[in-house]
Enzyme design. Structure first.
Site, PDB file in Angstrom:
ATOM      1  CE1 TYR A 113      -4.139   2.343   0.075  1.00 35.94           C
ATOM      2  CE2 TYR A 113      -2.189   3.400   1.957  1.00 35.94           C
ATOM      3  CZ  TYR A 113      -3.339   3.931   1.057  1.00 35.94           C
ATOM      4  OH  TYR A 113      -4.421   5.134   1.195  1.00 35.94           O
ATOM      5  CD1 TRP A 115      -2.164   7.191  -0.868  1.00 37.64           C
ATOM      6  CD2 TRP A 115      -2.038   8.836  -1.769  1.00 37.64           C
ATOM      7  NE1 TRP A 115      -2.876   8.347  -0.556  1.00 37.64           N
ATOM      8  CE2 TRP A 115      -3.372   8.911  -1.743  1.00 37.64           C
ATOM      9  CE3 TRP A 115      -1.638  10.346  -2.972  1.00 37.64           C
ATOM     10  CZ2 TRP A 115      -4.236   9.957  -1.572  1.00 37.64           C
ATOM     11  CZ3 TRP A 115      -2.546  11.341  -3.636  1.00 37.64           C
ATOM     12  CH2 TRP A 115      -3.746  10.488  -2.571  1.00 37.64           C
TER      13      TRP A 115
HETATM   14  N1  LIG Z   1      -2.318   8.273  12.633  1.00 36.88           N
HETATM   15  C1  LIG Z   1      -2.105   8.463  10.813  1.00 36.88           C
HETATM   16  N2  LIG Z   1      -1.892   7.286  10.375  1.00 36.88           N
HETATM   17  C2  LIG Z   1      -2.592   7.654   8.773  1.00 36.88           C
HETATM   18  C3  LIG Z   1      -3.391   8.305   8.179  1.00 36.88           C
HETATM   19  C4  LIG Z   1      -3.946   9.354   9.313  1.00 36.88           C
HETATM   20  O1  LIG Z   1      -4.933   9.931   9.288  1.00 36.88           O
HETATM   21  N3  LIG Z   1      -3.477   8.809  10.457  1.00 36.88           N
HETATM   22  N4  LIG Z   1      -3.651   8.413   7.067  1.00 36.88           N
HETATM   23  C5  LIG Z   1      -3.592   7.151   6.451  1.00 36.88           C
HETATM   24  C6  LIG Z   1      -3.748   7.052   4.901  1.00 36.88           C
HETATM   25  S1  LIG Z   1      -5.286   8.189   3.996  1.00 36.88           S
HETATM   26  C7  LIG Z   1      -2.646   7.201   4.382  1.00 36.88           C
HETATM   27  S2  LIG Z   1      -3.648   6.621   2.399  1.00 36.88           S
HETATM   28  C8  LIG Z   1      -1.645   6.627   4.651  1.00 36.88           C
HETATM   29  C9  LIG Z   1      -0.297   6.899   3.457  1.00 36.88           C
HETATM   30  O2  LIG Z   1       0.632   6.635   3.430  1.00 36.88           O
HETATM   31  P1  LIG Z   1       1.716   6.448   2.457  1.00 36.88           P
HETATM   32  O3  LIG Z   1       1.059   6.360   0.886  1.00 36.88           O
HETATM   33  O4  LIG Z   1       2.565   4.914   2.399  1.00 36.88           O
HETATM   34  O5  LIG Z   1       2.790   7.383   2.027  1.00 36.88           O
HETATM   35  P2  LIG Z   1       3.876   8.109   1.531  1.00 36.88           P
HETATM   36  O6  LIG Z   1       4.538   8.508   2.729  1.00 36.88           O
HETATM   37  O7  LIG Z   1       2.997   8.567   0.387  1.00 36.88           O
HETATM   38  O8  LIG Z   1       4.397   6.988   1.197  1.00 36.88           O
HETATM   39  C10 LIG Z   1       4.554   6.633  -0.371  1.00 36.88           C
HETATM   40  C11 LIG Z   1       6.674   6.063  -0.449  1.00 36.88           C
HETATM   41  O9  LIG Z   1       6.874   6.792  -1.523  1.00 36.88           O
HETATM   42  C12 LIG Z   1       7.719   6.408  -1.831  1.00 36.88           C
HETATM   43  N5  LIG Z   1       8.025   6.866  -3.435  1.00 36.88           N
HETATM   44  C13 LIG Z   1       7.341   7.568  -4.294  1.00 36.88           C
HETATM   45  N6  LIG Z   1       7.778   7.853  -5.844  1.00 36.88           N
HETATM   46  C14 LIG Z   1       7.912   6.464  -6.291  1.00 36.88           C
HETATM   47  C15 LIG Z   1       8.764   5.394  -6.897  1.00 36.88           C
HETATM   48  O10 LIG Z   1       7.874   6.077  -7.993  1.00 36.88           O
HETATM   49  N7  LIG Z   1       8.416   4.355  -6.724  1.00 36.88           N
HETATM   50  C16 LIG Z   1       9.397   4.018  -5.609  1.00 36.88           C
HETATM   51  N8  LIG Z   1       9.920   2.798  -5.320  1.00 36.88           N
HETATM   52  N9  LIG Z   1       8.451   4.530  -4.360  1.00 36.88           N
HETATM   53  C17 LIG Z   1       8.360   5.995  -4.318  1.00 36.88           C
HETATM   54  C18 LIG Z   1       8.005   8.296  -1.472  1.00 36.88           C
HETATM   55  O11 LIG Z   1       9.766   8.727  -1.238  1.00 36.88           O
HETATM   56  C19 LIG Z   1       7.035   7.155  -0.266  1.00 36.88           C
HETATM   57  O12 LIG Z   1       8.258   6.620   1.127  1.00 36.88           O
HETATM   58  O13 LIG Z   1      -1.488   6.547   5.523  1.00 36.88           O
HETATM   59  C20 LIG Z   1      -2.444   6.646   6.528  1.00 36.88           C
HETATM   60  N10 LIG Z   1      -1.808   6.845   7.887  1.00 36.88           N
HETATM   61  N1  LIG Z   2      -2.065  18.465   2.612  1.00 31.62           N
HETATM   62  C1  LIG Z   2      -2.432  17.113   2.567  1.00 31.62           C
HETATM   63  N2  LIG Z   2      -3.629  16.942   1.670  1.00 31.62           N
HETATM   64  C2  LIG Z   2      -3.415  15.109   1.631  1.00 31.62           C
HETATM   65  C3  LIG Z   2      -3.026  14.435   2.307  1.00 31.62           C
HETATM   66  C4  LIG Z   2      -1.620  15.031   3.094  1.00 31.62           C
HETATM   67  O1  LIG Z   2      -0.643  13.951   2.785  1.00 31.62           O
HETATM   68  N3  LIG Z   2      -1.540  16.360   2.525  1.00 31.62           N
HETATM   69  N4  LIG Z   2      -3.671  12.954   2.416  1.00 31.62           N
HETATM   70  C5  LIG Z   2      -4.608  12.707   1.688  1.00 31.62           C
HETATM   71  C6  LIG Z   2      -5.374  11.196   2.095  1.00 31.62           C
HETATM   72  S1  LIG Z   2      -4.320   9.954   0.880  1.00 31.62           S
HETATM   73  C7  LIG Z   2      -6.329  11.300   2.646  1.00 31.62           C
HETATM   74  S2  LIG Z   2      -6.552   9.847   2.482  1.00 31.62           S
HETATM   75  C8  LIG Z   2      -7.292  12.883   3.238  1.00 31.62           C
HETATM   76  C9  LIG Z   2      -7.869  12.243   3.984  1.00 31.62           C
HETATM   77  O2  LIG Z   2      -8.635  13.522   4.337  1.00 31.62           O
HETATM   78  P1  LIG Z   2      -9.795  13.250   5.848  1.00 31.62           P
HETATM   79  O3  LIG Z   2      -9.435  11.646   6.075  1.00 31.62           O
HETATM   80  O4  LIG Z   2     -11.095  13.604   5.564  1.00 31.62           O
HETATM   81  O5  LIG Z   2      -8.352  14.265   6.006  1.00 31.62           O
HETATM   82  P2  LIG Z   2      -8.005  14.153   7.889  1.00 31.62           P
HETATM   83  O6  LIG Z   2      -6.739  15.713   8.324  1.00 31.62           O
HETATM   84  O7  LIG Z   2      -7.581  12.369   8.573  1.00 31.62           O
HETATM   85  O8  LIG Z   2      -8.937  14.616   9.313  1.00 31.62           O
HETATM   86  C10 LIG Z   2      -9.386  15.921   8.567  1.00 31.62           C
HETATM   87  C11 LIG Z   2     -10.293  16.433  10.122  1.00 31.62           C
HETATM   88  O9  LIG Z   2     -10.996  15.346  10.509  1.00 31.62           O
HETATM   89  C12 LIG Z   2     -11.289  15.970  12.505  1.00 31.62           C
HETATM   90  N5  LIG Z   2     -11.112  14.714  13.367  1.00 31.62           N
HETATM   91  C13 LIG Z   2     -11.017  13.613  13.410  1.00 31.62           C
HETATM   92  N6  LIG Z   2     -11.339  12.756  14.618  1.00 31.62           N
HETATM   93  C14 LIG Z   2     -12.519  13.260  14.593  1.00 31.62           C
HETATM   94  C15 LIG Z   2     -13.685  12.717  14.592  1.00 31.62           C
HETATM   95  O10 LIG Z   2     -13.706  11.437  15.492  1.00 31.62           O
HETATM   96  N7  LIG Z   2     -15.073  13.729  14.536  1.00 31.62           N
HETATM   97  C16 LIG Z   2     -15.039  14.522  14.139  1.00 31.62           C
HETATM   98  N8  LIG Z   2     -15.938  15.511  13.231  1.00 31.62           N
HETATM   99  N9  LIG Z   2     -14.159  14.769  13.528  1.00 31.62           N
HETATM  100  C17 LIG Z   2     -12.480  14.686  13.659  1.00 31.62           C
HETATM  101  C18 LIG Z   2      -9.809  16.647  12.833  1.00 31.62           C
HETATM  102  O11 LIG Z   2      -9.727  17.411  13.497  1.00 31.62           O
HETATM  103  C19 LIG Z   2      -8.986  16.266  11.544  1.00 31.62           C
HETATM  104  O12 LIG Z   2      -7.964  17.189  10.769  1.00 31.62           O
HETATM  105  O13 LIG Z   2      -6.441  13.455   3.069  1.00 31.62           O
HETATM  106  C20 LIG Z   2      -5.983  13.992   1.880  1.00 31.62           C
HETATM  107  N10 LIG Z   2      -5.468  14.866   2.015  1.00 31.62           N
HETATM  108 MO   LIG Z   3      -5.314   8.380   2.285  1.00 30.73          MO
END
Ligand SMILES: Nc1nc2c(c(=O)[nH]1)N[C@H]1C(S)=C(S)[C@@H](COP(=O)(O)OP(=O)(O)OC[C@H]3O[C@@H](n4cnc5c(=O)[nH]c(N)nc54)[C@H](O)[C@@H]3O)O[C@H]1N2
Ligand SMILES: Nc1nc2c(c(=O)[nH]1)N[C@H]1C(S)=C(S)[C@@H](COP(=O)(O)OP(=O)(O)OC[C@H]3O[C@@H](n4cnc5c(=O)[nH]c(N)nc54)[C@H](O)[C@@H]3O)O[C@H]1N2
Ligand SMILES: [Mo]
Length: 748
Positions: A113, A115
Site C-alpha cells: 500500500y 501513494w
Molecule cells: N495516524 C495516522 N496514520 C495514517 C493516516 C492518518 O490519518 N492518521 N492516514 C493514512 C492514509 S489515509 C494514508 S493514504 C497513508 C499514506 O501512507 P503512504 O502512502 O505509505 O505514504 P507516502 O509517504 O506517500 O509513501 C509513499 C512512499 O513511496 C516512495 N515513492 C515515491 N515515488 C516512488 C516511486 O516512483 N517508486 C518507489 N519505489 N517509491 C516511491 C516515497 O518516497 C514514500 O516513501 O497514511 C495512513 N496513515
Molecule cells: N496536504 C495534504 N492533503 C492531503 C494528504 C496529505 O498528506 N497532505 N493526504 C490525502 C489523503 S491520502 C487522504 S485519505 C485525505 C484524508 O482526508 P480526511 O480523512 O478528511 O482528513 P484528516 O486530515 O485525516 O482529518 C480531517 C479532520 O478530521 C478531524 N477529526 C478527527 N477525528 C474526528 C472525529 O471523530 N469527528 C470529527 N467530527 N472530526 C474528526 C480532525 O480534526 C482532522 O483535522 O487527505 C488527503 N489530503
Molecule cells: Mo489516504
C-alpha cells in the site's frame, strides 16, 4: 561564474498539482507555482533539496546479517552492504524463486500500500502488482487506509460501491452552490487536504467555492474538534472526537420527537426504519437518544442540538462527512448514521441535499468532468485469490493461519514468508509502529524499492534504489482534472537509481517471466502504446487529444471536459423512480436496517446504526492517558514524502502538536516548547503550538514525520503512529483506526 547556458524550465505534475521546475545540467535548482493554479501549495519547494539529498539510496543494498546467514531478527539494524545491480538482482530473484517454490506464491505479500508518485506508467503499485502477477501471484490487500471502513459498510446501506458513490453520485460544487442552504460538515472540509489528489488536481478551487457559498448566504457548519478543519467564515460546533454518531442520533431524535421526519420519504425509499426507531426512542434499552443524552457524550449543548435539527429540516441541507470519521474504531457507525439522518430529512436525491462523503478530503470530489477513461498499465490476473483488508498487515504477519472476520466472511491469515513493497511507507502509515516493527521481524525476506532511506527501507533485507518522477518521463492525468501533462525526465537518475519498471524487468528476466512482463517494450514504447490507446478512447468520446510527440513539445494541454451543468445523480434517478432505478441493496432501498449485517452477528456492528463508544476517546480518558490524539494529514506536505530534506530545515522537526491553552497550562507547556507525547504504546517528541482553535482535551499531531527510532523508545521526529491503536474499525470494515488514541503530553 555560473554558466546558465544549460538552464531549462519545464512543467511537471504531482499528487499536489503542477509546478515549474528549473534545471541546470543534471541538477534541479528551483521550482515555482504553476501559473494556472489559483491556489497552489508550497510542497514543491523542497524538491531540489530532496532529490539530491544524501538520504537517497545510492546503490542496491543488502542487510549484512541477512546476506551472510539469512538472519531476519535484526531488521532496522542499519548495517548494509552495497552490491552491483546484477549481483543484487540475482540474489533477490533467487530468494523470490526459493520462496515461491518452497511455500507457493501465497507466501508472498504484495499489498504494498502507498501513494508512490503521480504518473501513469511509472506508477509503483501498478508495476509491482503486474510483476507479481506475472511470476505467479501474491497475497493482495483490499481497500485503503483512506476509506477501507466506508468501502465495506456503505454498499450495505446505499447499494453503490463507496468510491462510485463519492465520484459519480454526489452533487458537484456548482450544484451545491446553486441549491444548498445549510451544509453540516462532520469533520469539516479542509482546503489543505483538497490540495492533494491521486494523480493531481491542477486548479485548486475549494476556497473559491466557499467564497461563493458565503456570498450566497449558505450556512456552513464545521462539526468537529478543530476550527481549522474548514475555511474561516464557517461556523464551528466543537464536538468530542468519535462522538459524532451520538450527535447524529440526537438530531434524528429531535426530528422524530418534533414531527419533522419526512415519513413519506422513509416509507417510499428506505427499509427498516421500524427496526431502528425503537432504538432511537429508547424503547429497547430504556435510553432515548435525546439531546440530553448526547450533550454529555459530545459536549454540545442540548438547545444547540435542537436548533440545528430544526434548521436542517427547514432548509435544503447537505450533510457532509469527512473520511477521518471512519478512520476510527466503529467508523462504520457515523457513516451509516449520516445516511439515516439524511433519509429522515427526506432530501436524498434532491439537488444540493442528502449526504456526501469526502468533500475536501482530496481534491476532485465535487469537481464535475465529462467522463474520460484513464491511462493505466494492465496489471494482469492474480492467480492467488487471497487478500487481506489493507490495515490488517501487522495482524497478518503476527498471526499466520489464524482466522479473522471481515464483512461477513471468515478465513485464515496467510503464512507470509516474503514481503515486497514499492511506493509506500508502512513505517510511516501503519498504526502502532512498535507493534509493526515486531511483526516485521517474522518474514524470511523483505524487499523494498525506495528513492530514500525511509524507516521502511531501513527495515528491508534488500533495498533497490528507485528513481523519483523527476528522473524519468511519464504522463500525468487524473480523471478529476481537465489537464494532461507530459512529465519530462528533468534530470538523469540520481546515483545508481533505476525505474521500478527496470528493476522488475530485471527480476522478471531472471524468473523466466521477462517477455511476459515487458512484452518486449522499453519504457518509452510503453508510454507511446498506453498513450495511443488512451488517445483513441478519448477520440471515441469526441475529445481531441494531441499525439504523443505533440504533447511532449507542448508539455501540457487542457482538455475540454469541464462540465458544471446539473446532471441527475444515481440518487436523483432513484428518487424519481425507485422501482425502475433501485439501489443495489437487497431491498433496492436505502437500508436503515440491514438483515445482511444483522445476520453477520457482530457485536461491534449491529443491524442498524448504534452508538458504540470506542475503546479510547474522551469518554474513556484515564489519568495516565487523558487527551484524545487526532492525527490529520499534514498541511505542508504529502504524507511522509520528501521528508529527508524537510528534516534539515531549522525548527521543522519534531512535528508540531496543537493543544488547547488549558491543557498546556495544566502541564506547564508554552507555545514553541519541545514536548513528549506518550502512552502505553510509545512516545515521540513534538513542538507545542497552543491554540484556541482546538477543543480542550484534544491534541492534533499530523502524520508525515519519519519514524526515527528503531528501538521503540522515543521517536525524535514526531510520527503519531508510535501512539495510535492498531485494531480494525470492526469485524465488518476492518479499516484503520488511526484517529482512536488517548495520550498524555509533558514538557520534554
Ligand atoms: N495516524 C495516522 N496514520 C495514517 C493516516 C492518518 O490519518 N492518521 N492516514 C493514512 C492514509 S489515509 C494514508 S493514504 C497513508 C499514506 O501512507 P503512504 O502512502 O505509505 O505514504 P507516502 O509517504 O506517500 O509513501 C509513499 C512512499 O513511496 C516512495 N515513492 C515515491 N515515488 C516512488 C516511486 O516512483 N517508486 C518507489 N519505489 N517509491 C516511491 C516515497 O518516497 C514514500 O516513501 O497514511 C495512513 N496513515
Ligand atoms: N496536504 C495534504 N492533503 C492531503 C494528504 C496529505 O498528506 N497532505 N493526504 C490525502 C489523503 S491520502 C487522504 S485519505 C485525505 C484524508 O482526508 P480526511 O480523512 O478528511 O482528513 P484528516 O486530515 O485525516 O482529518 C480531517 C479532520 O478530521 C478531524 N477529526 C478527527 N477525528 C474526528 C472525529 O471523530 N469527528 C470529527 N467530527 N472530526 C474528526 C480532525 O480534526 C482532522 O483535522 O487527505 C488527503 N489530503
Ligand atoms: Mo489516504
Amino acid at each position: 561564474m555560473t554558466d546558465y547556458t544549460d538552464c531549462k524550465t519545464q512543467v511537471t505534475t504531482s499528487h499536489w498539482g503542477a509546478f515549474e521546475v528549473d534545471t541546470q545540467g543534471d541538477k534541479i535548482v528551483a521550482t515555482r507555482h504553476f501559473a494556472g493554479d489559483p491556489s497552489p501549495t508550497e510542497i514543491h519547494k523542497i524538491i531540489p533539496a530532496a532529490v539530491h539529498h544524501r538520504a537517497r539510496v545510492a546503490r542496491p543494498s543488502i542487510r549484512r546479517a541477512w546476506l551472510d546467514n539469512r538472519d531476519r531478527s535484526g531488521r532496522g539494524d542499519g548495517d548494509y552492504v552495497e552490491l552491483p545491480w546484477d549481483e543484487a538482482l540475482d540474489i533477490a530473484a533467487a530468494e523470490i524463486d526459493r520462496i515461491r517454490k518452497e511455500h507457493g506464491n501465497e507466501a508472498i505479500y504484495g499489498g504494498s500500500y502507498g501513494w508512490g508518485s503521480a504518473g501513469r506508467f511509472h506508477h509503483a503499485q501498478s508495476q509491482i502488482h503486474r510483476f507479481l502477477n506475472k511470476i505467479g501471484g501474491y497475497v493482495a490487500s483490499f481497500g485503503s487506509y483512506s476509506t477501507g471502513c466506508a468501502q465495506a459498510i456503505m454498499p450495505h446501506v446505499l447499494g453503490i460501491p463507496f468510491l462510485k458513490y463519492t465520484y459519480d453520485c454526489q452533487d458537484s460544487w456548482a450544484t451545491i452552490g446553486d441549491n444548498t442552504e445549510t451544509m453540516v460538515m462532520f469533520g469539516g472540509i479542509n482546503p489543505k487536504n483538497a490540495q492533494v489528489s491521486m494523480g493531481g488536481i491542477t486548479e485548486h478551487d475549494t476556497e473559491t467555492w466557499f467564497d461563493r457559498f458565503a456570498a450566497k448566504g449558505m450556512y456552513c457548519l464545521n462539526v468537529g474538534p478543530q476550527r481549522t478543519d474548514s475555511v474561516a467564515g464557517c461556523d464551528w460546533l466543537p464536538v468530542k472526537p468519535a462522538s459524532d454518531t451520538a450527535l447524529m442520533l440526537a438530531l434524528a431524535f429531535v426530528l422524530e420527537d418534533e414531527g419533522l421526519t419526512d415519513h413519506a420519504f422513509i416509507d417510499q425509499y428506505t427499509t427498516g426504519f421500524d427496526r431502528f426507531r425503537p432504538y432511537l426512542m429508547g424503547e429497547i434499552d430504556g435510553q432515548p437518544k435525546n439531546p440530553d443524552w448526547a450533550a454529555e457524550l459530545t459536549g454540545v449543548a442540548t438547545d444547540q442540538i435542537r436548533t440545528l435539527a430544526r434548521r436542517m429540516a427547514r432548509t435544503r441541507t447537505l450533510i457532509t462527512v469527512s473520511w477521518s470519521l471512519q478512520r476510527a474504531e466503529h467508523g462504520e457507525q457515523p457513516y451509516w448514521m449520516s445516511a439515516v439522518l439524511a433519509a429522515m430529512l427526506g432530501q436524498i436525491g434532491l439537488p444540493g441535499g442528502g449526504v456526501g462523503y469526502g468533500y475536501g478530503a482530496i481534491g476532485g470530489i465535487g469537481k464535475s468532468m465529462r467522463p474520460l477513461g484513464g491511462m493505466t498499465l494492465d496489471q494482469g490476473e492474480n492467480p492467488v485469490r487471497q487478500s487481506i483488508p489493507v490495515a490488517r498487515v501487522a495482524d497478518m504477519l503476527l498471526n499466520p493461519g489464524q482466522d479473522y472476520d471481515f464483512n461477513g466472511e471468515r478465513g485464515p491469515y496467510p503464512d507470509i514468508r516474503l514481503v515486497y513493497w514499492a511506493g509506500g511507507n508502512p513505517f510511516h502509515h501503519h498504526q502502532d509502529l512498535n507493534r509493526l516493527h515486531k511483526a516485521w521481524q517474522r518474514p524470511e525476506c523483505v524487499i523494498v524499492h525506495e528513492p530514500w532511506w525511509t524507516a521502511t527501507a531501513k527495515r528491508a533485507d534488500i533495498v533497490f534504489p528507485a528513481t523519483t518522477p523527476y528522473e524519468r518521463e511519464d504522463i500525468g492525468r487524473s480523471s478529476m482534472d481537465d489537464y494532461l501533462f507530459n512529465m519530462p525526465a528533468l534530470v538523469p537518475p540520481v546515483d545508481g537509481a533505476r525505474d521500478d519498471y527496470a528493476i522488475f524487468g530485471g527480476l522478471a528476466d531472471r524468473l523466466g517471466a521477462g517477455a511476459d512482463f515487458t512484452e518486449g517494450r522499453g519504457a518509452e514504447d510503453w508510454l507511446r502504446t498506453l498513450f495511443t490507446q488512451y488517445r483513441d478512447r478519448a477520440e471515441k468520446s469526441g475529445i481531441t487529444v494531441p499525439d504523443f510527440d505533440r504533447l511532449r513539445q507542448e508539455n501540457w494541454v487542457r482538455l475540454p471536459i469541464r462540465d458544471d451543468s446539473y446532471r441527475p445523480s444515481q440518487m436523483a434517478l432513484f428518487r424519481q423512480d425507485p422501482l425502475q432505478n433501485p439501489l443495489g441493496t437487497p431491498s433496492g432501498n436505502i437500508e436503515i436496517f440491514s438483515s445482511t449485517i444483522e445476520e453477520f452477528g457482530y457485536a461491534d456492528c449491529a443491524g442498524h446504526p448504534t452508538w458504540l463508544p470506542p475503546s479510547e476517546w474522551l469518554g474513556a480518558a484515564t489519568p495516565v492517558a487523558p487527551l484524545h490524539l487526532v492525527s490529520p494529514q499534514p498541511g505542508d506536505k504529502l504524507h511522509s514524502q520528501l521528508e529527508a530534506a524537510l528534516q534539515d530545515i531549522d525548527g521543522a522537526r519534531p512535528e508540531t502538536i496543537v493543544m488547547h491553552p488549558t491543557d498546556a497550562k495544566d502541564r506547564g507547556i508554552e507555545s514553541g516548547q519541545l514536548v513528549r507525547v506518550f502512552n502505553g504504546r510509545g512516545a515521540c517528541r513534538a513542538r507545542a503550538k497552543i491554540s484556541m482553535d482546538i477543543l480542550a482535551g484534544v491534541v492534533a499531531l499530523p502524520t508525515g514525520a519519519w519514524f526515527g527510532d528503531a528501538q521503540g523508545n522515543i521517536d525524535p521526529n514526531g510520527n503519531p503512529n508510535v501512539l495510535t491503536l492498531d485494531v480494525g474499525t470492526s469485524l465488518l470494515g476492518q479499516g484503520s483506526s488511526a484517529h482512536t488514541a488517548l495520550v498524555d503530553v509533558a514538557a520534554a
